[in-house]
Scaffold this active site. Structure first.
Site, mmCIF file in Angstrom:
data_model
loop_
_atom_site.group_PDB
_atom_site.id
_atom_site.type_symbol
_atom_site.label_atom_id
_atom_site.label_comp_id
_atom_site.label_asym_id
_atom_site.label_seq_id
_atom_site.Cartn_x
_atom_site.Cartn_y
_atom_site.Cartn_z
ATOM 1 N N CYS A 139 0.848 -1.274 0.035
ATOM 2 C CA CYS A 139 -0.251 -0.085 -0.027
ATOM 3 C C CYS A 139 0.806 1.185 0.050
ATOM 4 C CB CYS A 139 -0.689 0.014 1.368
ATOM 5 S SG CYS A 139 -2.110 1.379 1.200
ATOM 6 N N CYS A 142 -0.617 3.992 2.110
ATOM 7 C CA CYS A 142 -0.345 4.088 3.597
ATOM 8 C C CYS A 142 1.399 4.272 4.117
ATOM 9 C CB CYS A 142 -0.715 2.732 4.011
ATOM 10 S SG CYS A 142 -1.981 1.958 3.168
ATOM 11 N N ASP A 143 2.090 3.829 3.161
ATOM 12 C CA ASP A 143 3.475 3.349 3.852
ATOM 13 C C ASP A 143 4.423 4.589 2.865
ATOM 14 O OD1 ASP A 143 2.745 1.850 5.503
ATOM 15 O OD2 ASP A 143 2.565 0.073 4.221
#
Ligand code: NDP
Length: 318
Positions: A139, A142-143
């Site tokens: 992701c 997200c990261d």
């Protein structure tokens, strides 16, 4: 043993399920939630969650899910560890939906909210699996931030990979995109976005041979699947964007789904083709797939369930 009768059953315990539980419990639907095999869902495999509103300092995924559970329980949600193993949904408005848990417990529910999520696909290489959480992620949204100013790579040639590659190109020094075929599957618009970035290099006919690094990602050995040539690059992050699999196997034959198995919901609602059965979160969303959007549709599912029950009760009274 007689089946347990409940008003609202929630299947799955990610942000969609817990948000549905908070709303359903506050509406006095006395929800019962079965957590599934991965209590807390996909977020429990992430480290820091920095993009969920209300956490100015960020929060780690598992802690956030514990807080969501506590909030759902505060209003009376019964959270149970268990796996729904089969379902028999009614076709009738006001019908009872039969659900089996762990192959041995029978439940009869007036409404069912499905929030079983989706599972990101990985390549399956041992070196990739070893470094999940150590620089390998599925992701970018997200990261990606953790790799600000660094060199990263992304695998995949679909819309997700293209979108995430351009997202990463905005943050990172350089992005290498590995596409196993000699063309991108992504839409023309997405391809244009990819091709217009100077710090994004697309390598066609290229696959991951091995992720290099012991504790954290330090590099990548790539394989050209036409020439057989191998090449190494230095990177600190590897993003896998080769698709997701919605967790809908147990609903096959019962609910309308698209060709990849995502549950189809009616217009802007969470209604499925079965009256009283609602779907929220990633199980019905292949586009946005964020904790906050999943939570939003969880709220919608609880409101849809509450309204459905009110309509059914009015019809019975009339
Ligand atoms: P897709 O299934 O569309 O694409 C997956 C990509 O990963 C393909 O390029 C595929 O290669 C590649 N791939 C699969 N397995 C491997 C493997 N083992 N090794 C290397 N590469 C692999 O998934 P997406 O997640 O990109 O998209 C899912 C759906 O969501 C699509 O319908 C997409 O259009 C939609 N979507 C739309 C967005 C938008 O419109 N903004 C954003 C994100 C998704 P190959 O082509 O060779 O099979």
């Amino acid at each position: 043993m007689a089946a347990e009768q409940i008003k609202c059953l929630i299947i799955g315990s990610g942000p969609a399920g817990y948000t549905a539980a908070i709303y359903a419990a506050r509406a006095d639907l006395k929800p019962v939630m079965y957590t599934g095999l991965e209590p807390g869902g996909q977020l429990t495999t992430t480290t820091e969650v920095d993009n969920f509103p209300g956490y100015p300092d960020g929060i780690d995924g598992p802690s956030m899910m514990v807080q969501l559970q506590q909030q759902a329980e505060r209003f009376g949600t019964e959270v149970r560890i268990g796996m729904v193993t089969s379902v028999d949904f009614s076709d009738k408005v006001g019908g009872i939906h039969k659900v089996t848990v762990d192959n041995n417990k029978e439940i009869e529910a007036e409404t069912v909210i499905i929030s079983t999520g989706a599972t990101a696909k990985y390549l399956g290489l041992p070196s990739e699996q070893k470094l999940r959480g150590g620089g390998v992620s599925a992701c970018a949204v997200c990261d990606g931030f953790f790799f600000k100013g660094q060199r990263v790579a992304i695998v995949g040639g679909g819309d997700t990979a293209a979108e995430e590659a351009t997202y990463l190109a905005n943050i990172c020094e350089h992005v290498t995109m590995l596409v196993r075929k000699d063309y991108l599957r992504a839409s023309k618009a997405m391809q244009h976005r990819v091709n217009s970035r100077e710090n994004l290099t697309v390598l066609y006919n290229t696959e991951v041979d091995e992720v290099l690094g012991d504790q954290v990602v330090e590099g990548l050995r790539m394989l050209n699947n036409v020439t057989g040539e191998k090449q190494e690059i230095d990177i600190t992050g590897l993003f896998i964007a080769i698709g997701h699999k919605p967790n809908t196997d147990i609903f096959k034959g019962q609910l309308d789904m698209d060709s990849t198995g995502y549950v189809i919901t009616e217009n802007k609602s969470t209604k499925t083709n079965k009256p009283g059965v609602f779907a929220s979160g990633d199980v019905q969303d292949k586009e946005y797939r964020q904790a906050i959007t999943a939570a939003g549709t969880g709220c919608m599912a609880a409101l849809d369930a509450e309204r459905y029950l009110a309509t059914v009760e009015t019809e019975v009274e009339a």
